[in-house]
Design a protein around this motif. Sequence first.
Motif: not given
Length: 646
Positions: A571-589
């Motif tokens: 809640e202190l940091l706005t350090d996040r990103c998002a992706a539509l599910a599902p996705f593979g390991p390369q997208t996760a990286k």
Amino acid sequence: MVRRGGFDGSVVAVNPSGNVIEGYPCVPSLRAVGASPDVAVLSVRNERLEETLAEAIEIGARSAVIFASGFIPDDSDPPLSQRLASMARDAGIPICGGNCMGFYNDLDKVWVCGFPSPRQPLPGTIAFIAHSGSVFGALAHNDPRLRFALAISPGQELTTSAADYMDYALGRSEVNVIGLFLETARDPKAFRAALEKAAKRKVPVVILKVGRTEASATAALTHTGALAGSDLAYEALFDRYGVIRVETLDELASTLLIFSTGRQAAPGSLVSIHDSGGERELIIDLADRIDVEFAKISVGTKVEIAKYLDPGLEPANPLDAWGTGANFVPQFEACLDALLADDNAALGLFAADIRDNYYLSDGFAEAAIAAALKTTKPVALVTNYTQVRHDEIALRLTEAGVPVLDGTLNGLIAARGMMRYRDFKARGIDAPAALAHSDAGQLWQELPECGPLDETTSLAVLAAHGMPVVGYELVTSEAEVLAAADCLGYPVALKTAEKRILHKSDAGGVLLDIRDAFALASAWRDLAVRLGPRAVVAQMVPKGVEIALGMVRDPQFGPVVTIGAGGLLIELLTDRCAALAPFGPQTAKRLLDRLALRRLLDGYRGSAAVDLERLAEVISRFSVLAADRVGEIAEIDVNPLICGPR
């Protein structure tokens, strides 16, 4: 406007007076037209819209444009706009509007607009759709550098949405780029399909999405749900389909301009040439702020550049090439040639504050155009100041294939958009990770029909789908607490498991690193008195980088997975990103690479590096679970996922 657009087909004016208007003799009614028109333009007040649209449908009009707002004081239910939409849908005709400014189809010389404008009928390669009439006018009516194939003001989108116009534009070979000023996707399924079609056809889409700060649903129960907001799904959608997202109208115009040339960024990074040391420093600072990398040019390129520089100037990128000014045109041309020819150069910017009727500006234009003709890489001229007086020379450069982008930051953002789109096109197939081969069906059948799951049930669900979870035991008495710790091994964590408490730390319900039976028994008794006897005894795992994984079910675009800083920092940091599910390991990286905490994963100040391959697989599996069970799950909060070498 119809006449100025160059349309040479049949136009019939309709007005009960029967007079001549703008040189067109008027017939008294639509029924008197005597043919079924391709488009009926309804320039009538709201009170007459319903009867006029009915008449247009009666004579077989194939489409309609409605300028009026469609609102009537003290209207009946359903309101006029809904009645108009229903009439058109039943008749199977598309409507542009209501409450729109119409459209310019410059490819076919059809202008249907409710306001006069000074623009010229010069077709280009940009398709532009704006959910704001003022934005439509701002871009379509002011700058002749922006050459449109299509410019559309869809208004209320009674039957025809931005997705439909995108789909049409993608069927026109003349269109190099699509730009949108977007308030919302009124037809989410069609909008996603249009973005997918654009991605497959390699037509870049540039979007300025407004309404980003709408508060998330107040009913959200998890950290993920509360932090998501309305914009998260669009962020994930745009990432999936390579949309270039911009923040301002100036950024939108600059990005559309550079893509309209049809050139594509090569492998590598940015090169730039300047006539000022100070402005060279400015672009370096701004590029660092927005993560634009300058190409590391080779020794050979530096040797070639040095041949043309005045004494005291350093061959580098970015390059300040201004010395005495003697023979500056061939000097700048040769230096820019060498920069663009470097194997690490993706595209080039010529930064100069050009102005009309000035010999230096004319010389810079000559050098930029000559260099651009010798490469297939994109080349643009960037002014550092947006208010220079350069109408004539800027148009001349743009028409010669060197678009002029006003403002250092706007130019950098346009260049960044080109490189990001290049990287999007280079993505390979990224198959989602397989879920664990476990029979989770029985577990799902035993879950409650609604409400939040407690921690142990949630862990069981995650474990059944191949997620790594800590060893734990659910306990309700002191004897069970001590037995669980003996089984799991000290040290242990003790956490409340009372179902009414969702955020345990906030309630003082998490006690860590308990090392013996006496301390554990004392801790449980305190917890039982304050919060209740139901608790979880869990293994303590080694410290690591704490990541939060989340999932929210967006009503428009489905399951959205979030990745960000975890633990107490969520809640202190706005350090996040998002992706539509599902996705593979390369997208996760790729998502992990965007986080500010990314450097921690490689090991920081002596800590061990995280097993990135395993982490990417786990995140991918999480995304598959989110997509597979989106019908049952509203939100998921995994916090923290503790990441280390094992």
